[in-house]
Design a protein around this motif. Structure first.
Motif, short mmCIF file in Angstrom:
data_model
loop_
_atom_site.label_atom_id
_atom_site.label_comp_id
_atom_site.label_asym_id
_atom_site.label_seq_id
_atom_site.Cartn_x
_atom_site.Cartn_y
_atom_site.Cartn_z
N TRP A 68 14.74 9.88 -10.77
CA TRP A 68 15.25 8.93 -9.78
C TRP A 68 14.12 8.40 -8.90
N LEU A 69 13.26 9.30 -8.42
CA LEU A 69 12.12 8.87 -7.61
C LEU A 69 11.23 7.91 -8.38
N PHE A 70 10.95 8.26 -9.61
CA PHE A 70 10.14 7.42 -10.48
C PHE A 70 10.74 6.02 -10.60
N ILE A 84 0.81 -1.22 0.00
CA ILE A 84 0.00 0.00 0.00
C ILE A 84 0.85 1.28 0.00
N PRO A 85 1.89 1.40 0.85
CA PRO A 85 2.70 2.64 0.78
C PRO A 85 3.40 2.84 -0.56
N VAL A 86 3.78 1.75 -1.20
CA VAL A 86 4.43 1.87 -2.50
C VAL A 86 3.44 2.40 -3.54
N VAL A 87 2.21 1.91 -3.48
CA VAL A 87 1.18 2.38 -4.41
C VAL A 87 0.90 3.87 -4.18
N ILE A 88 0.78 4.25 -2.92
CA ILE A 88 0.56 5.67 -2.61
C ILE A 88 1.74 6.51 -3.11
N GLY A 89 2.94 6.01 -2.91
CA GLY A 89 4.12 6.72 -3.40
C GLY A 89 4.14 6.85 -4.91
N LEU A 90 3.76 5.79 -5.61
CA LEU A 90 3.73 5.84 -7.07
C LEU A 90 2.73 6.88 -7.56
N TRP A 91 1.55 6.92 -6.94
CA TRP A 91 0.56 7.93 -7.33
C TRP A 91 1.06 9.33 -7.01
N ALA A 135 3.12 14.53 -8.83
CA ALA A 135 4.19 15.53 -8.75
C ALA A 135 4.92 15.67 -10.08
N TYR A 136 5.11 14.55 -10.76
CA TYR A 136 5.81 14.57 -12.04
C TYR A 136 5.01 15.33 -13.10
N MET A 137 3.68 15.20 -13.03
CA MET A 137 2.84 15.89 -14.01
C MET A 137 2.70 17.39 -13.70
N ASN A 138 2.77 17.77 -12.43
CA ASN A 138 2.51 19.16 -12.05
C ASN A 138 3.77 20.01 -11.88
N TYR A 139 4.87 19.41 -11.56
CA TYR A 139 6.09 20.17 -11.28
C TYR A 139 7.23 19.65 -12.16
N ASP A 140 8.23 20.49 -12.32
CA ASP A 140 9.43 20.07 -13.03
C ASP A 140 10.43 19.56 -12.00
N LEU A 141 10.47 18.25 -11.81
CA LEU A 141 11.34 17.66 -10.80
C LEU A 141 12.74 17.36 -11.35
N GLY A 142 12.88 17.36 -12.64
CA GLY A 142 14.19 17.14 -13.25
C GLY A 142 14.74 15.75 -12.96
#
Length: 92
Positions: free
Chosen positions: A54-56, A30-37, A42-49
């Protein structure tokens, strides 16, 4: 990104399927799924570079490891336990 989103939809349902057989793996997932979402939003809304990439990648690899553990515990171990019981019955 479309492939990841399709994978994310499948991953989201995984804890539901595991809940009756392996609750520990479902709770661990469950925490991994929440993290993936969270990473997807965050990836769609911000420029994480580079940090976003790496997080992805880390979240994806963690999910693949948990999925393989699930396959081993739910399907492979019961299969070999059944094979072992059959071999003992033949000997008797």
């Amino acid at each position: 990104m479309t492939g990841f989103f399709a994978y994310l939809l499948i991953v989201t349902t995984t804890p539901l399927f595991l809940w009756n057989e392996k609750r520990t793996l479902a709770i661990m997932h469950i925490p991994v799924v929440i993290g993936l979402w969270g990473i997807l939003i965050a990836y769609m809304n911000y420029d994480l570079g580079t940090f976003g990439h790496w997080l992805f990648g880390i979240a994806f690899i963690a999910n693949v490891i948990i999925a393989h553990l699930t396959l081993i515990h739910v399907f492979v171990r019961p299969f070999f336990k059944g094979q072992r019981k059959r071999s003992f019955r033949i000997i008797e």
